[in-house]
Enzyme design. Structure first.
Site, PDB file in Angstrom:
ATOM      1  NE  ARG A  11     -50.815 -25.546  29.606  1.00 18.01           N
ATOM      2  CZ  ARG A  11     -49.868 -25.531  28.673  1.00 18.01           C
ATOM      3  NH1 ARG A  11     -49.796 -24.541  27.820  1.00 18.01           N
ATOM      4  NH2 ARG A  11     -48.986 -26.519  28.625  1.00 18.01           N
ATOM      5  CB  CYS A  63     -49.911 -27.425  24.915  1.00 15.25           C
ATOM      6  SG  CYS A  63     -50.487 -28.906  25.746  1.00 15.25           S
ATOM      7  CB  CYS A  79     -54.298 -30.308  23.795  1.00 13.84           C
ATOM      8  SG  CYS A  79     -54.110 -28.654  24.499  1.00 13.84           S
ATOM      9  CE  LYS A 108     -55.262 -32.401  33.092  1.00 10.41           C
ATOM     10  NZ  LYS A 108     -54.837 -32.193  31.753  1.00 10.41           N
ATOM     11  CB  SER A 117     -48.182 -35.467  35.991  1.00 11.59           C
ATOM     12  OG  SER A 117     -48.380 -34.065  35.925  1.00 11.59           O
ATOM     13  NE  ARG A 135     -48.429 -27.303  32.060  1.00  8.49           N
ATOM     14  CZ  ARG A 135     -48.961 -26.206  32.561  1.00  8.49           C
ATOM     15  NH1 ARG A 135     -48.174 -25.238  33.004  1.00  8.49           N
ATOM     16  NH2 ARG A 135     -50.263 -26.065  32.624  1.00  8.49           N
ATOM     17  CE1 TYR A 151     -49.719 -39.888  33.337  1.00  9.95           C
ATOM     18  CE2 TYR A 151     -50.692 -38.636  35.133  1.00  9.95           C
ATOM     19  CZ  TYR A 151     -50.319 -38.739  33.801  1.00  9.95           C
ATOM     20  OH  TYR A 151     -50.562 -37.694  32.940  1.00  9.95           O
ATOM     21  CE  LYS A 165     -55.736 -29.007  31.014  1.00  6.00           C
ATOM     22  NZ  LYS A 165     -55.232 -29.432  29.710  1.00  6.00           N
ATOM     23  CB  CYS A 222     -53.741 -25.173  24.777  1.00  2.00           C
ATOM     24  SG  CYS A 222     -52.907 -25.848  26.239  1.00  2.00           S
TER      25      CYS A 222
HETATM   26  C1  PBG Z   1     -52.720 -30.685  27.618  1.00  5.60           C
HETATM   27  C2  PBG Z   1     -52.792 -31.475  28.855  1.00  5.60           C
HETATM   28  C3  PBG Z   1     -52.134 -31.269  30.078  1.00  5.60           C
HETATM   29  C4  PBG Z   1     -52.454 -32.355  30.883  1.00  5.60           C
HETATM   30  C5  PBG Z   1     -53.290 -33.176  30.143  1.00  5.60           C
HETATM   31  N1  PBG Z   1     -53.511 -32.589  28.899  1.00  5.60           N
HETATM   32  C6  PBG Z   1     -51.180 -30.247  30.523  1.00  5.60           C
HETATM   33  C7  PBG Z   1     -51.544 -28.850  30.644  1.00  5.60           C
HETATM   34  O1  PBG Z   1     -52.693 -28.448  30.500  1.00  5.60           O
HETATM   35  O2  PBG Z   1     -50.592 -28.113  30.861  1.00  5.60           O
HETATM   36  C8  PBG Z   1     -51.939 -32.609  32.262  1.00  5.60           C
HETATM   37  C9  PBG Z   1     -51.977 -34.017  32.706  1.00  5.60           C
HETATM   38  C10 PBG Z   1     -51.148 -34.325  33.902  1.00  5.60           C
HETATM   39  O3  PBG Z   1     -50.589 -33.436  34.575  1.00  5.60           O
HETATM   40  O4  PBG Z   1     -51.056 -35.512  34.198  1.00  5.60           O
HETATM   41  N2  PBG Z   1     -53.345 -29.487  27.588  1.00  5.60           N
END
Ligand code: PBG
Length: 349
Positions: free
Chosen positions: A241, A121, A119, A272, A298, A229, A337, A219, A129
């Site tokens: 996003r 970002c 990605c 996700k 997360s 983030r 995690y 996603k 991204c």
């Molecule tokens: C990158 C990405 C993100 C996550 C994984 N890859 C963040 C987003 O899309 O803002 C989030 C993973 C997490 O919250 O554990 N694009």
């Protein structure tokens, strides 16, 4: 009472419950995310994700040894570069944090599968991204500069829009850089249309025909990415996003996204976040034969940790329950995690 059906009959003893248990959680299900910071001697704990830290490559060894010792099959790498720019050129720097970490991990623990998140970002100064449509002083009309094109202005798109097609080149380039460094799997997470096909073509052209793509197929634009983030320093500097990640209200659209990624050559699929989207996991499982991963993100982790730290829930039971629910919904693999802790808890029985 003469009740014919008494489901409780099968719940009488621990062994009986074990015999009729439909789903199990094991070490082979786990994928552990890691944050790789550019620099030296860095271990920066992530406040909202207790137990996790940004680490520089020279401080990865203990973590890798621990994961390998636990026999966790795979890690998912995110990079935090020292410098960011408008088009995220650091994403394909062969000396960047992710390629360096891939080489270090493959050397230290060759059997540990290394998955590289693909990605932009973490590498763009604006935190989006991909490439943002920007009217540069010296670029007046539809213009593309550089190879790959990093300064792009498309007059047919609003200023500030995330440009899909120019971003594809960058994603493919990053994926090739990770495969060149030895990544076993690449995982595109930018939610650009056509990203799986572009990355497949890029990998094949570079000779990486055997590197699988784990596609972040569905996603969602989720508030549960907040702690990530902070961890990856990838908060968008303007806007959000929602023009590329999915609306949490949409289940059928998720299946369309998955269908496209499957048709473009995804080798594995991903949904996700995981916990709030179990219906999507279950629907994808019912319709596709490809291996399916789910990402317990997360915010899901942070909520469990915060409640546990306050003494409001039993962390072990709540975390394992959240993971078994993801398995039950149909995921084959869980990016979490909790990977290390879960494996230890499972081993304790
Ligand atoms: C990158 C990405 C993100 C996550 C994984 N890859 C963040 C987003 O899309 O803002 C989030 C993973 C997490 O919250 O554990 N694009």
């Amino acid at each position: 009472m003469n009740l014919t059906n008494r489901p409780r009959r099968l719940r009488q003893t621990p062994t009986l419950r074990r015999m009729v248990r439909e789903t199990s959680l094991g070490v082979d299900d786990m994928i552990a995310p890691l944050f790789i910071a550019e620099g030296h001697e860095l271990v920066r704990p992530i406040g909202s994700m207790p137990g996790h830290a940004q680490r520089s490559i020279d401080r990865l060894a203990d973590e890798i040894d621990e994961l390998a010792e636990l026999r966790i099959p795979a890690v998912l790498l995110f990079g935090i570069p020292a410098h960011k720019d408008a088009s995220g050129t650091g994403a394909w720097d062969p000396n960047g944090p992710v390629p360096g970490a891939i080489r270090a991990i493959k050397q230290r623990a060759p059997d540990l599968m290394v998955i590289a998140d693909v990605c932009m970002c973490e590498y763009t100064d604006h935190g989006h991204c991909g490439i943002i449509n920007t009217r540069y002083d010296d670029l007046e009309i539809a213009t593309v500069v550089g190879d790959p094109p990093t300064l792009v202005y498309d007059p047919h798109e609003p200023e500030g829009a995330l440009l899909n097609d120019p971003t594809l080149d960058l994603l493919a380039r990053a994926a090739v850089a990770y495969a060149d460094a030895g990544a076993d799997i690449v995982a595109p997470s930018a939610m650009m249309d056509g990203q799986v096909a572009a990355i497949r073509a890029g990998l094949d052209a570079a000779g990486h025909t055997n590197v699988p793509i784990m596609a972040y197929a569905a996603k969602f634009a989720s508030a549960f990415y907040g702690p990530f983030r902070e961890a990856a320093e990838s908060t968008p500097q303007f806007g959000d996003r929602r023009t590329y990640q999915m609306d949490p209200a949409n289940g059928r659209e998720a299946l369309r996204e998955v269908a496209l990624d499957a048709a473009e050559g995804a080798d594995m699929l991903m949904v996700k976040p995981a916990g709030p989207y179990l219906d999507i996991i279950s629907a994808v499982r019912a319709r596709y034969e490809l291996p399916l991963a789910a990402y317990q993100v997360s915010g899901e982790y942070a909520m469990l940790k915060a409640a546990a730290q306050n003494g409001w829930i039993d962390e072990r039971r709540a975390a394992l329950e959240s993971l078994i629910a993801i398995k039950r919904a149909g995921a084959d693999l869980i990016i979490t995690y909790y990977a290390k802790q879960a494996v230890r808890w499972i081993a304790e029985g």
